[in-house]
Design a protein around this motif. Structure first.
Motif, PDB file in Angstrom:
ATOM      1  N   GLN A  73       0.875  -1.174   0.000  1.00 42.32           N
ATOM      2  CA  GLN A  73       0.000   0.000   0.000  1.00 42.32           C
ATOM      3  C   GLN A  73       0.916   1.229   0.000  1.00 42.32           C
ATOM      4  N   THR A  74       1.105   1.813  -1.157  1.00 42.93           N
ATOM      5  CA  THR A  74       2.068   2.907  -1.286  1.00 42.93           C
ATOM      6  C   THR A  74       1.600   4.188  -0.622  1.00 42.93           C
ATOM      7  N   GLU A  75       0.264   4.378  -0.533  1.00 42.28           N
ATOM      8  CA  GLU A  75      -0.296   5.533   0.156  1.00 42.28           C
ATOM      9  C   GLU A  75      -1.208   5.051   1.271  1.00 42.28           C
ATOM     10  N   GLN A  76      -1.153   5.723   2.403  1.00 38.00           N
ATOM     11  CA  GLN A  76      -1.989   5.343   3.542  1.00 38.00           C
ATOM     12  C   GLN A  76      -3.387   5.943   3.369  1.00 38.00           C
ATOM     13  N   LEU A  77      -4.253   5.199   2.677  1.00 36.99           N
ATOM     14  CA  LEU A  77      -5.593   5.699   2.353  1.00 36.99           C
ATOM     15  C   LEU A  77      -6.694   4.903   3.041  1.00 36.99           C
ATOM     16  N   GLY A  78      -6.382   4.312   4.182  1.00 34.20           N
ATOM     17  CA  GLY A  78      -7.411   3.640   4.954  1.00 34.20           C
ATOM     18  C   GLY A  78      -7.382   2.127   4.851  1.00 34.20           C
ATOM     19  N   THR A  79      -8.129   1.498   5.766  1.00 37.59           N
ATOM     20  CA  THR A  79      -8.123   0.039   5.845  1.00 37.59           C
ATOM     21  C   THR A  79      -8.782  -0.624   4.644  1.00 37.59           C
ATOM     22  N   GLY A  80      -9.827  -0.002   4.119  1.00 35.43           N
ATOM     23  CA  GLY A  80     -10.464  -0.559   2.922  1.00 35.43           C
ATOM     24  C   GLY A  80      -9.513  -0.542   1.743  1.00 35.43           C
ATOM     25  N   HIS A  81      -8.822   0.563   1.577  1.00 35.72           N
ATOM     26  CA  HIS A  81      -7.828   0.674   0.511  1.00 35.72           C
ATOM     27  C   HIS A  81      -6.712  -0.342   0.703  1.00 35.72           C
ATOM     28  N   ALA A  82      -6.327  -0.578   1.955  1.00 38.05           N
ATOM     29  CA  ALA A  82      -5.270  -1.551   2.234  1.00 38.05           C
ATOM     30  C   ALA A  82      -5.680  -2.947   1.779  1.00 38.05           C
ATOM     31  N   VAL A  83      -6.888  -3.365   2.121  1.00 40.86           N
ATOM     32  CA  VAL A  83      -7.345  -4.700   1.730  1.00 40.86           C
ATOM     33  C   VAL A  83      -7.430  -4.817   0.213  1.00 40.86           C
ATOM     34  N   GLN A  84      -7.794  -3.734  -0.465  1.00 45.82           N
ATOM     35  CA  GLN A  84      -7.873  -3.760  -1.932  1.00 45.82           C
ATOM     36  C   GLN A  84      -6.546  -4.133  -2.576  1.00 45.82           C
ATOM     37  N   GLN A  85      -5.449  -3.868  -1.895  1.00 44.21           N
ATOM     38  CA  GLN A  85      -4.142  -4.178  -2.475  1.00 44.21           C
ATOM     39  C   GLN A  85      -3.912  -5.681  -2.618  1.00 44.21           C
ATOM     40  N   ALA A  86      -4.725  -6.463  -1.912  1.00 46.83           N
ATOM     41  CA  ALA A  86      -4.619  -7.921  -2.034  1.00 46.83           C
ATOM     42  C   ALA A  86      -5.432  -8.470  -3.191  1.00 46.83           C
ATOM     43  N   ALA A  87      -6.156  -7.605  -3.901  1.00 47.50           N
ATOM     44  CA  ALA A  87      -7.040  -8.061  -4.983  1.00 47.50           C
ATOM     45  C   ALA A  87      -6.316  -8.878  -6.046  1.00 47.50           C
ATOM     46  N   PRO A  88      -5.121  -8.478  -6.508  1.00 51.74           N
ATOM     47  CA  PRO A  88      -4.469  -9.295  -7.539  1.00 51.74           C
ATOM     48  C   PRO A  88      -4.206 -10.738  -7.108  1.00 51.74           C
ATOM     49  N   ILE A  89      -4.112 -10.963  -5.814  1.00 58.01           N
ATOM     50  CA  ILE A  89      -3.847 -12.310  -5.307  1.00 58.01           C
ATOM     51  C   ILE A  89      -5.140 -13.056  -4.997  1.00 58.01           C
ATOM     52  N   LEU A  90      -6.139 -12.356  -4.447  1.00 57.74           N
ATOM     53  CA  LEU A  90      -7.302 -13.042  -3.881  1.00 57.74           C
ATOM     54  C   LEU A  90      -8.622 -12.808  -4.599  1.00 57.74           C
ATOM     55  N   ALA A  91      -8.794 -11.697  -5.289  1.00 56.73           N
ATOM     56  CA  ALA A  91     -10.127 -11.273  -5.747  1.00 56.73           C
ATOM     57  C   ALA A  91     -10.849 -12.323  -6.582  1.00 56.73           C
ATOM     58  N   ALA A  92     -10.147 -13.120  -7.348  1.00 54.31           N
ATOM     59  CA  ALA A  92     -10.798 -14.077  -8.244  1.00 54.31           C
ATOM     60  C   ALA A  92     -11.148 -15.395  -7.551  1.00 54.31           C
ATOM     61  N   LYS A  93     -10.803 -15.530  -6.278  1.00 44.48           N
ATOM     62  CA  LYS A  93     -10.944 -16.824  -5.616  1.00 44.48           C
ATOM     63  C   LYS A  93     -12.252 -16.912  -4.832  1.00 44.48           C
ATOM     64  N   GLU A  94     -12.755 -18.149  -4.717  1.00 41.64           N
ATOM     65  CA  GLU A  94     -13.943 -18.432  -3.916  1.00 41.64           C
ATOM     66  C   GLU A  94     -13.489 -18.929  -2.549  1.00 41.64           C
ATOM     67  N   GLY A  95     -14.166 -18.442  -1.504  1.00 47.04           N
ATOM     68  CA  GLY A  95     -13.819 -18.920  -0.179  1.00 47.04           C
ATOM     69  C   GLY A  95     -14.084 -17.873   0.881  1.00 47.04           C
ATOM     70  N   THR A  96     -13.420 -18.017   2.016  1.00 48.06           N
ATOM     71  CA  THR A  96     -13.604 -17.141   3.175  1.00 48.06           C
ATOM     72  C   THR A  96     -12.305 -16.420   3.477  1.00 48.06           C
TER      73      THR A  96
END
Length: 458
Positions: A73-96
């Motif tokens: 997370q190159t800029e500190q733009l909040g916790t929601g923005h932080a989790v979004q940075q994991a999208a390339p790894i996780l966004a396409a996956k099914e699960g919890t």
């Protein structure tokens, strides 16, 4: 069991810590707080673990190594923005996906697993880990519907008088249906005073869609405290140490005064060992059965055998055998090995040396860069002279040798098996087996000379 993923938020620098060190690298009981989280998560069957780090936080990645994947997370733009940075790894996956904070070192794997299990049993879109606080001031309140589901999370600054009476609070730890999490994150906006994207807004979005949002009250209020400053860091230290010490006592270790005993999370201690007050056990330490540690001793990254006694001494990065006696006021420095039944007494220092079974250096000696055999006696004040100003050299003393008091063994040198070295000698040449070595000036007595000296003084 569905696929499980973990996201650990560790990008914040922690300005309130007032430190050059990233917040999550501050230690609790000898281990960085984020390492505590990763270690707990690592005991559970997650398919992917992703740690969100900040720009320039190479130290965090160095600390955690390959135990996790990383997203920056190159800029500190909040916790929601932080989790979004994991999208390339996780966004396409099914699960919890469980989202954890790197500054909550007291959270246990048991609580994380219970949260996941509850979330999946409820078939919820999201589940908030909650707890109850007698004084919830400063925390987001959990507002529930009549059916028990979470209706919304109200932050302190937005809470009405009725909301502020609620004692169930948001811990900042969540479980999500992974697909619904990343779809909802795309709708989170930064229309707030801080201009940041907040993860709790995902809960509100899911509620507006009439998705099932549950709240699981697990663990304790103490377990979920976050560390924002050094006051909270000290509180976490006390709570973690109490947890560690109680676990050892229940496992058969006697702590004379638990409040004055420091034991790392990675220490393993055997049955019927007694730890006296003022003792500090740091790093990866293994202590056997029936030992006595302390009072006022420090043991770091070492293996200690059964029945060993260490009093008012320091042992660092070394191996100590069974029924060894160390101290008081001894220093066992790194890369030393003390075999069984060895005695290292008061004001003795051992460095990068091996000492064989039943050998002893009872007092006022230095043993450095040496190989000491079995049943060797090192007399009071005996010294291995290992350093010539540029290089260190090896001293060898064979089995059964006797080294008298105030002997200097100038390395490189070997004293053979069964040899004797007379007190006060400086040995620069090898001593053969069973020889007697004397290397000192011959005594000369001047008859009546003391009387002459006394007359001069008068």
């Amino acid at each position: 069991m569905s696929n499980r993923f973990a996201v650990i938020l560790a990008a914040g620098q922690g300005t309130r810590m007032k430190s050059k060190l990233y917040k999550v690298l501050h230690q609790v009981c000898g281990k960085p707080m984020v390492q505590h989280i990763v270690d707990q998560v690592g005991t559970l069957p997650f398919e992917d673990i992703v740690t969100i780090v900040g720009h320039g936080s190479d130290q965090v990645q160095t600390q955690l190594g390959d135990a996790t994947q990383y997203a920056v997370q190159t800029e500190q733009l909040g916790t929601g923005h932080a989790v979004q940075q994991a999208a390339p790894i996780l966004a396409a996956k099914e699960g919890t996906t469980v989202v954890l904070c790197g500054d909550t070192p007291l959270v246990t794997a048991e609580t994380i697993d219970q949260l996941l299990t509850y979330h999946e049993r409820e078939e919820a879109a999201a589940t908030v880990l909650t707890t109850f606080q007698d004084d919830p001031t400063g925390y987001g309140r959990i507002v529930r519907q009549d059916n028990g589901r979470v209706a919304r999370i109200v932050e302190e600054k937005d809470a009405h008088a009725s909301d502020k009476k609620i004692t169930e609070i948001n811990t900042g730890i969540y479980c999500f249906d992974n697909q619904k999490l990343f779809h909802s994150l795309q709708e989170v906006n930064n229309d707030n005073v801080q201009g940041e994207y907040y993860l709790p807004d995902v809960i509100e979005i899911l509620c507006q869609r009439h998705e099932k949002v549950s709240g699981y009250s697990g663990g304790s209020a103490q377990e979920t405290i976050g560390i924002n400053d050094r006051v909270a860091l000290a509180k976490a230290e006390r709570l973690m140490q109490k947890r560690i010490n109680e676990a050892h006592m229940r496992a058969g270790v006697t702590l004379i005064n638990p409040d004055d005993t420091y034991i790392s999370t990675d220490a393993k201690i055997g049955y019927d060992t007694v730890i006296y007050p003022g003792t500090v056990i740091k790093g990866k330490v293994t202590i056997g059965d029936d030992c006595e540690m302390g009072p006022n001793s420090e043991i770091m990254d070492s293996d200690i055998g059964n029945g060993t006694v260490i009093k008012q001494s320091v042992v660092s990065k070394s191996t100590v055998g069974d029924h060894v006696n160390i101290g008081p006021f001894a220093h066992i420095r790194p890369q030393s090995t003390l075999s069984n039944d060895v005695k290292v007494g008061n004001f003795v220092e051992v460095k990068k040396s091996t000492i064989g079974d039943s050998s002893k250096a009872s007092h006022l000696s230095y043993v450095g860069d040496a190989e000491i055999g079995r049943e060797v006696n090192l007399g009071c004040g005996s010294i291995t002279v290992n350093y010539d100003g540029q290089n260190k050299h090896l001293t060898k003393v064979g089995d059964g040798a006797f080294v008298g008091c105030n002997v200097n063994l100038v390395a490189p040198v070997t004293v053979g098996k069964g040899a004797f070295v007379a007190a006060g000698s400086t040995i620069t040449d090898d001593v053969n087996e069973h020889d007697l070595a004397i290397a000192r000036s011959r005594q000369s007595n001047k008859e009546g000379y003391a009387t002459k000296l006394n007359q001069k003084k008068q």
